[in-house]
Scaffold this active site. Structure first.
Site, PDB file in Angstrom:
ATOM      1  N   GLU A  35       0.801  -1.224   0.000  1.00 49.57           N
ATOM      2  CA  GLU A  35       0.000   0.000   0.000  1.00 49.57           C
ATOM      3  C   GLU A  35       0.838   1.282   0.000  1.00 49.57           C
ATOM      4  O   GLU A  35       0.475   2.259  -0.654  1.00 49.57           O
ATOM      5  CB  GLU A  35      -0.957  -0.009   1.196  1.00 49.57           C
ATOM      6  N   GLU A  64      -5.167   4.595  -1.072  1.00 52.83           N
ATOM      7  CA  GLU A  64      -4.122   3.648  -0.703  1.00 52.83           C
ATOM      8  C   GLU A  64      -3.553   3.969   0.682  1.00 52.83           C
ATOM      9  O   GLU A  64      -3.179   3.061   1.428  1.00 52.83           O
ATOM     10  CB  GLU A  64      -3.005   3.618  -1.748  1.00 52.83           C
ATOM     11  N   HIS A  67      -5.747   2.361   3.052  1.00 51.40           N
ATOM     12  CA  HIS A  67      -5.462   0.926   3.113  1.00 51.40           C
ATOM     13  C   HIS A  67      -4.213   0.656   3.957  1.00 51.40           C
ATOM     14  O   HIS A  67      -4.165  -0.323   4.704  1.00 51.40           O
ATOM     15  CB  HIS A  67      -5.278   0.358   1.710  1.00 51.40           C
ATOM     16  N   GLU A 135      -1.832  -3.014  -9.105  1.00 54.41           N
ATOM     17  CA  GLU A 135      -3.107  -3.380  -8.493  1.00 54.41           C
ATOM     18  C   GLU A 135      -3.370  -4.881  -8.601  1.00 54.41           C
ATOM     19  O   GLU A 135      -3.877  -5.496  -7.658  1.00 54.41           O
ATOM     20  CB  GLU A 135      -4.258  -2.590  -9.135  1.00 54.41           C
ATOM     21  N   GLU A 165      -8.691  -3.405  -4.746  1.00 57.76           N
ATOM     22  CA  GLU A 165      -7.631  -3.529  -5.754  1.00 57.76           C
ATOM     23  C   GLU A 165      -8.242  -3.817  -7.123  1.00 57.76           C
ATOM     24  O   GLU A 165      -7.784  -3.286  -8.136  1.00 57.76           O
ATOM     25  CB  GLU A 165      -6.639  -4.634  -5.371  1.00 57.76           C
ATOM     26  N   HIS A 168      -9.708  -0.583  -8.436  1.00 60.79           N
ATOM     27  CA  HIS A 168      -8.644   0.324  -8.882  1.00 60.79           C
ATOM     28  C   HIS A 168      -8.088  -0.118 -10.234  1.00 60.79           C
ATOM     29  O   HIS A 168      -7.852   0.717 -11.115  1.00 60.79           O
ATOM     30  CB  HIS A 168      -7.515   0.379  -7.856  1.00 60.79           C
TER      31      HIS A 168
END
Length: 189
Positions: A35, A64, A67, A135, A165, A168
């Site tokens: 991350e 991110e 995360h 990702e 993910e 993204h």
């Protein structure tokens, strides 16, 4: 500009002390596909990306960091009640000797985070393909982490991160198509 709410993006619960799982989670904290690397990659690349998609890199880069905060919380909760002997038994003795139970940007093998993990080519299409790959690698790692724990509470948070993910990656794929479309347009003066 960011607005910080003093809560995690998604709740993090763990049902037991598990320093071995914490060690594995460090891969997503300070690893090449983790991350921190993702957040820094996207927030850096946004300076050379066309205006049509710059907001996407800002949004995902910011997420991110959320995360990263979730992973840090998981690692903390998994190790907060661990003894030094338990830390040593799972291969975190070196970490404990250097940092106690404090988080440190390193991967699961104990290798410190490095800026060489991230890339910024300056070519928008190349950078977006780098982002898609990042990702997809993170998605795969989350799946493997899910497979390595029987803690259903922890699995829940990891599944949430895995799904983000995927989202993204899809958004970066859309951005590639937007930029390719723009490349194909003829410019008349």
């Amino acid at each position: 500009m960011w607005v910080y709410e003093k809560k995690l993006q998604y709740p993090v619960r763990v049902s037991k002390c598990d320093p071995l799982m914490a060690k594995f989670l460090l891969e997503q904290y300070g690893g090449a596909d983790g991350e921190l690397a993702a957040a820094l990659r996207y927030l850096n690349q946004r300076y050379t990306i066309p205006d049509k998609v710059v907001g996407l890199l800002t949004d995902i880069g910011t997420e991110e960091f959320a995360h990263l905060e979730m992973i840090a919380t998981m690692v903390y909760k998994l190790t907060k009640d661990a003894t030094p002997d338990q830390m040593r038994a799972v291969g975190l003795g070196d970490h404990y000797a250097n940092h106690d139970k404090a988080l440190f940007y390193q991967n699961a093998a104990g290798v410190p985070w490095t800026a060489s993990y991230i890339q910024a080519k300056g070519d928008p299409i190349a950078d977006l393909y780098e982002d898609i790959a990042a990702e997809e690698k993170a998605r795969a790692t989350y799946q493997w982490l899910i497979d390595m724990t029987d803690d259903v509470d922890l699995q829940d948070s990891l599944k949430y991160l895995r799904e983000r993910e995927i989202v993204h990656s899809l958004r970066f794929r859309e951005a590639v198509e937007i930029l390719k479309e723009k490349q194909d347009q003829r410019i008349y003066f």
